[in-house]
Design an enzyme around this catalytic site. Structure first.
Site, short mmCIF file in Angstrom:
data_model
loop_
_atom_site.label_atom_id
_atom_site.label_comp_id
_atom_site.label_asym_id
_atom_site.label_seq_id
_atom_site.Cartn_x
_atom_site.Cartn_y
_atom_site.Cartn_z
N ASP A 71 0.85 -1.19 0.00
CA ASP A 71 0.00 0.00 0.00
C ASP A 71 0.88 1.24 0.00
O ASP A 71 1.95 1.22 0.62
CB ASP A 71 -0.81 -0.01 1.31
CG ASP A 71 -2.27 0.33 1.10
OD1 ASP A 71 -2.84 -0.13 0.10
OD2 ASP A 71 -2.82 1.05 1.93
N TYR A 120 2.30 4.86 1.23
CA TYR A 120 2.29 5.61 2.50
C TYR A 120 1.11 6.58 2.49
O TYR A 120 0.76 7.13 1.45
CB TYR A 120 3.59 6.39 2.67
CG TYR A 120 4.84 5.55 2.74
CD1 TYR A 120 5.03 4.64 3.77
CD2 TYR A 120 5.84 5.68 1.78
CE1 TYR A 120 6.19 3.88 3.85
CE2 TYR A 120 7.01 4.93 1.84
CZ TYR A 120 7.18 4.03 2.88
OH TYR A 120 8.33 3.28 2.95
N PHE A 127 8.15 1.54 -0.94
CA PHE A 127 9.17 1.76 0.09
C PHE A 127 9.84 3.15 0.02
O PHE A 127 10.47 3.58 0.98
CB PHE A 127 10.26 0.67 0.09
CG PHE A 127 9.74 -0.67 0.50
CD1 PHE A 127 9.56 -0.99 1.84
CD2 PHE A 127 9.41 -1.64 -0.45
CE1 PHE A 127 9.06 -2.24 2.23
CE2 PHE A 127 8.91 -2.88 -0.08
CZ PHE A 127 8.74 -3.17 1.27
N HIS A 182 9.39 -9.53 6.09
CA HIS A 182 9.30 -8.11 5.72
C HIS A 182 10.33 -7.29 6.50
O HIS A 182 10.68 -7.64 7.63
CB HIS A 182 7.88 -7.62 6.06
CG HIS A 182 7.52 -6.33 5.43
ND1 HIS A 182 7.86 -5.11 5.98
CD2 HIS A 182 6.85 -6.05 4.29
CE1 HIS A 182 7.40 -4.13 5.20
NE2 HIS A 182 6.79 -4.68 4.16
#
Length: 224
Positions: A68, A70, A81, A191
């Site tokens: 998703d 930010y 990222f 992750h």
């Protein structure tokens, strides 16, 4: 249905046009347009397809899957990222930098979380969902983005070879069934989030393994 004009890099348009012409994509487009009109939505509309524009289809070497965008101001800019210049580097990205430092014995600039330099080298940083309402994580999940990005992953797997897919965390790893692991290198680990980085992201060696794989195929590595 007439060809839909989607403002995206031409090499991607050629590969994805069949999907752009579907009723599903039309519904998604209308939903997203309405959200931008009525709510603060990220990233800026011009950045929705930034990952595609900075990394044309024929230049892709590495795929890093996120989930998703930010949802805070000035953070999301279309690359998983990554954040805009001048924005505090998020915790998961700090852990990515730490792993790169450990693998290559280099120093990363933790004050910059902008990964556009990676994108321009062939690192395709794709979120499964490309838009989000401000301060509302996951607000655009289940609206049609996932079907589109699954199509993107499938096309990369089908039409290219010797790609590196970095799948971090359960969500990214769930996309493994879309990838032909006979033709591509699939790297999996937990992750990089602070909640899971110590359970196997740190020490996964993905960045050096990726560069070794590229070298073995006669391709230049990524300057991480």
């Amino acid at each position: 249905m007439p060809h839909k004009e989607v403002n995206i890099d031409s090499s991607w348009k050629a590969v994805l046009q069949d999907y752009f012409d579907t009723d599903e994509f039309e519904r998604l487009t209308q939903f997203v347009k309405n959200e931008y009109k009525t709510k603060t939505t990220y990233p800026k509309a011009t950045n929705i397809f930034k990952a595609f524009d900075l990394t044309p289809f024929d230049k892709v070497k590495v795929i890093i899957l996120g989930q998703d965008p930010y949802h805070g101001p000035n953070q999301a800019h279309g690359l998983s990222f990554s954040v805009e210049e001048g924005v505090t580097t998020p915790p998961s990205l700090k852990n990515i930098y730490k792993e790169i430092e450990a693998e290559f014995g280099i120093k990363k600039d933790f004050t910059s979380g902008n990964l556009e330099s990676w994108a321009k080298q062939g690192v395709f940083m794709l979120n499964a969902v490309l838009t989000v309402v401000a301060s509302s994580p996951a607000s655009h999940q289940g609206k049609g983005w996932e079907q589109f990005t699954d199509f993107v992953i499938s096309k990369l797997s089908q039409k290219k070879e010797n790609l590196i897919f970095m799948l971090w965390g359960a969500f990214a790893r769930s996309k493994k069934n879309l990838i032909d692991s006979e033709k591509h290198l699939v790297l999996e680990s937990p992750h990089p989030s602070p909640f899971s980085a110590h359970s196997g992201f740190f020490g996964n060696g993905h960045f050096s393994k990726g560069n070794e794989y590229l070298a073995s195929k006669g391709l230049s590595g990524i300057e991480w």
